[in-house]
Design a protein around this motif. Structure first.
Motif, PDB file in Angstrom:
ATOM      1  N   VAL A   1      -0.236   0.224  14.762  1.00  0.00           N
ATOM      2  CA  VAL A   1      -0.855   0.941  14.012  1.00  0.00           C
ATOM      3  C   VAL A   1      -1.013   0.790  12.553  1.00  0.00           C
ATOM      4  O   VAL A   1       0.173   1.045  11.782  1.00  0.00           O
ATOM      5  CB  VAL A   1      -0.575   2.521  14.194  1.00  0.00           C
ATOM      6  CG1 VAL A   1      -1.196   3.560  13.622  1.00  0.00           C
ATOM      7  CG2 VAL A   1      -0.416   2.739  15.690  1.00  0.00           C
ATOM      8  N   GLY A   2      -2.172   0.143  12.077  1.00  0.00           N
ATOM      9  CA  GLY A   2      -1.970  -0.408  10.553  1.00  0.00           C
ATOM     10  C   GLY A   2      -2.578   0.516   9.691  1.00  0.00           C
ATOM     11  O   GLY A   2      -3.038   1.641  10.301  1.00  0.00           O
ATOM     12  N   PRO A  30      -9.153   4.626   9.409  1.00  0.00           N
ATOM     13  CA  PRO A  30      -8.779   4.446   7.926  1.00  0.00           C
ATOM     14  C   PRO A  30      -7.709   5.232   7.716  1.00  0.00           C
ATOM     15  O   PRO A  30      -7.598   6.014   6.685  1.00  0.00           O
ATOM     16  CB  PRO A  30      -9.961   4.997   7.197  1.00  0.00           C
ATOM     17  CG  PRO A  30     -10.610   6.053   8.218  1.00  0.00           C
ATOM     18  CD  PRO A  30     -10.293   5.507   9.621  1.00  0.00           C
ATOM     19  N   LEU A  31      -6.488   5.036   8.130  1.00  0.00           N
ATOM     20  CA  LEU A  31      -5.103   5.804   8.005  1.00  0.00           C
ATOM     21  C   LEU A  31      -4.510   5.479   6.495  1.00  0.00           C
ATOM     22  O   LEU A  31      -4.397   6.422   5.757  1.00  0.00           O
ATOM     23  CB  LEU A  31      -4.036   5.322   8.839  1.00  0.00           C
ATOM     24  CG  LEU A  31      -4.215   5.722  10.410  1.00  0.00           C
ATOM     25  CD1 LEU A  31      -3.152   4.747  11.269  1.00  0.00           C
ATOM     26  CD2 LEU A  31      -4.071   7.235  10.511  1.00  0.00           C
ATOM     27  N   GLY A  32      -4.927   4.312   6.153  1.00  0.00           N
ATOM     28  CA  GLY A  32      -4.306   3.732   4.583  1.00  0.00           C
ATOM     29  C   GLY A  32      -5.224   4.618   3.506  1.00  0.00           C
ATOM     30  O   GLY A  32      -4.835   5.061   2.642  1.00  0.00           O
ATOM     31  N   ILE A 133      -1.011 -10.351   3.701  1.00  0.00           N
ATOM     32  CA  ILE A 133      -1.438  -9.447   2.809  1.00  0.00           C
ATOM     33  C   ILE A 133      -2.458  -8.334   3.645  1.00  0.00           C
ATOM     34  O   ILE A 133      -3.498  -8.866   4.276  1.00  0.00           O
ATOM     35  CB  ILE A 133      -2.624  -9.916   1.809  1.00  0.00           C
ATOM     36  CG1 ILE A 133      -1.805 -11.005   0.728  1.00  0.00           C
ATOM     37  CG2 ILE A 133      -2.982  -8.908   0.834  1.00  0.00           C
ATOM     38  CD1 ILE A 133      -2.692 -11.946   0.051  1.00  0.00           C
ATOM     39  N   GLY A 134      -2.081  -7.283   3.955  1.00  0.00           N
ATOM     40  CA  GLY A 134      -2.625  -6.255   4.812  1.00  0.00           C
ATOM     41  C   GLY A 134      -3.146  -5.385   3.654  1.00  0.00           C
ATOM     42  O   GLY A 134      -3.636  -5.390   2.494  1.00  0.00           O
ATOM     43  N   SER A 135      -3.708  -4.233   4.413  1.00  0.00           N
ATOM     44  CA  SER A 135      -4.454  -3.146   3.795  1.00  0.00           C
ATOM     45  C   SER A 135      -3.668  -2.164   2.690  1.00  0.00           C
ATOM     46  O   SER A 135      -3.947  -1.829   1.863  1.00  0.00           O
ATOM     47  CB  SER A 135      -5.086  -2.231   4.743  1.00  0.00           C
ATOM     48  OG  SER A 135      -6.204  -3.055   5.471  1.00  0.00           O
ATOM     49  N   GLY A 136      -2.333  -2.073   3.197  1.00  0.00           N
ATOM     50  CA  GLY A 136      -1.521  -1.249   2.355  1.00  0.00           C
ATOM     51  C   GLY A 136      -0.298  -2.123   1.753  1.00  0.00           C
ATOM     52  O   GLY A 136       0.447  -1.262   1.022  1.00  0.00           O
ATOM     53  N   SER A 137      -0.129  -3.178   2.279  1.00  0.00           N
ATOM     54  CA  SER A 137       1.329  -3.885   1.754  1.00  0.00           C
ATOM     55  C   SER A 137       1.188  -5.127   1.906  1.00  0.00           C
ATOM     56  O   SER A 137       0.421  -5.819   2.370  1.00  0.00           O
ATOM     57  CB  SER A 137       2.497  -3.265   2.765  1.00  0.00           C
ATOM     58  OG  SER A 137       2.518  -3.696   3.879  1.00  0.00           O
ATOM     59  N   LEU A 138       2.105  -5.881   1.021  1.00  0.00           N
ATOM     60  CA  LEU A 138       2.068  -7.332   0.894  1.00  0.00           C
ATOM     61  C   LEU A 138       3.314  -7.786   1.551  1.00  0.00           C
ATOM     62  O   LEU A 138       4.391  -7.225   1.153  1.00  0.00           O
ATOM     63  CB  LEU A 138       1.870  -7.963  -0.468  1.00  0.00           C
ATOM     64  CG  LEU A 138       2.416  -9.441  -0.663  1.00  0.00           C
ATOM     65  CD1 LEU A 138       1.293 -10.178  -0.055  1.00  0.00           C
ATOM     66  CD2 LEU A 138       2.347  -9.667  -2.200  1.00  0.00           C
ATOM     67  N   GLU A 139       3.722  -8.459   2.548  1.00  0.00           N
ATOM     68  CA  GLU A 139       4.912  -8.846   3.125  1.00  0.00           C
ATOM     69  C   GLU A 139       5.210 -10.329   2.875  1.00  0.00           C
ATOM     70  O   GLU A 139       4.364 -11.204   3.211  1.00  0.00           O
ATOM     71  CB  GLU A 139       5.001  -8.885   4.633  1.00  0.00           C
ATOM     72  CG  GLU A 139       4.403  -7.117   4.875  1.00  0.00           C
ATOM     73  CD  GLU A 139       5.222  -5.997   4.553  1.00  0.00           C
ATOM     74  OE1 GLU A 139       6.543  -6.239   4.348  1.00  0.00           O
ATOM     75  OE2 GLU A 139       4.526  -5.117   4.297  1.00  0.00           O
ATOM     76  N   ILE A 140       6.351 -10.583   2.202  1.00  0.00           N
ATOM     77  CA  ILE A 140       6.587 -12.039   1.907  1.00  0.00           C
ATOM     78  C   ILE A 140       7.930 -12.204   2.460  1.00  0.00           C
ATOM     79  O   ILE A 140       8.872 -11.705   2.296  1.00  0.00           O
ATOM     80  CB  ILE A 140       6.700 -12.192   0.467  1.00  0.00           C
ATOM     81  CG1 ILE A 140       5.293 -11.883  -0.248  1.00  0.00           C
ATOM     82  CG2 ILE A 140       7.269 -13.363  -0.039  1.00  0.00           C
ATOM     83  CD1 ILE A 140       5.216 -12.042  -1.779  1.00  0.00           C
TER      84      ILE A 140
END
Length: 179
Positions: A1-2, A30-32, A133-140
């Protein structure tokens, strides 16, 4: 669930532990947009998420799935009404959604990238940067000699950028360049 879509992957594990993808589905929800703008997920968006998950359940039925894990990322994690969202989804579908931390999201992304690279016969025992790079966060995740030495989740994603740029009333071209 993104933050921008709900995805479902159906897989089958063979005797060697390899996963065969049988279905890979995605529907925009459009949860974000709600969570990052208003701090909570609206009732219409919760209802849309439930509708999508019910549709996915119908697709799951013929597969006789034995194990399922449903996870939610930053949009639900940061919503003031995350508990309500989880309760409504469970009451309507029986699906228990687990809100995962940014570090768990990093771990899952790393595991997926590692598996994908191994499937392509690419060694992962080197220095590497993995960024999602997602819709709500950047994971590195930063790897040194194939080992994770740093991972982080940052509140930076395409929806957040769009929301930050919108007040400037820029054209689509200017907004794209600014991003």
């Amino acid at each position: 669930v993104g933050s921008n879509a709900i995805r479902m992957v159906i897989g089958q594990i063979d005797d060697n532990g390899n996963v065969e993808h049988l279905e890979d589905l995605q529907r925009a929800v459009p949860l974000g947009q709600d969570s990052f703008s208003d701090g909570k997920i609206s009732t219409p968006t919760i209802n849309l998420a439930i509708e999508v998950l019910r549709g996915f359940q119908q697709i799951l039925e013929p597969y006789h799935v034995e194990q399922m894990r449903a996870v939610a990322t930053s949009a639900v994690r940061e919503a003031a009404n995350a508990d309500l969202f989880i309760e409504r989804v469970f009451a309507a579908t029986g699906i228990s959604v687990e809100v995962i931390s940014g570090s768990e999201q990093d771990r899952l992304i790393y595991a997926a990238v590692r598996r994908a690279l191994q499937n392509e016969n690419i060694t992962v025992d080197q220095d590497m940067l993995i960024a999602e790079i997602g819709s709500g966060s950047l994971e590195i995740s930063v790897l040194k000699d194939g080992e994770v030495v740093h991972s982080g989740s940052y509140a930076l994603g395409s929806i957040r950028l769009r929301n930050a740029i919108r007040p400037a009333h820029r054209s689509d071209a200017e907004s794209g360049e600014l991003m």
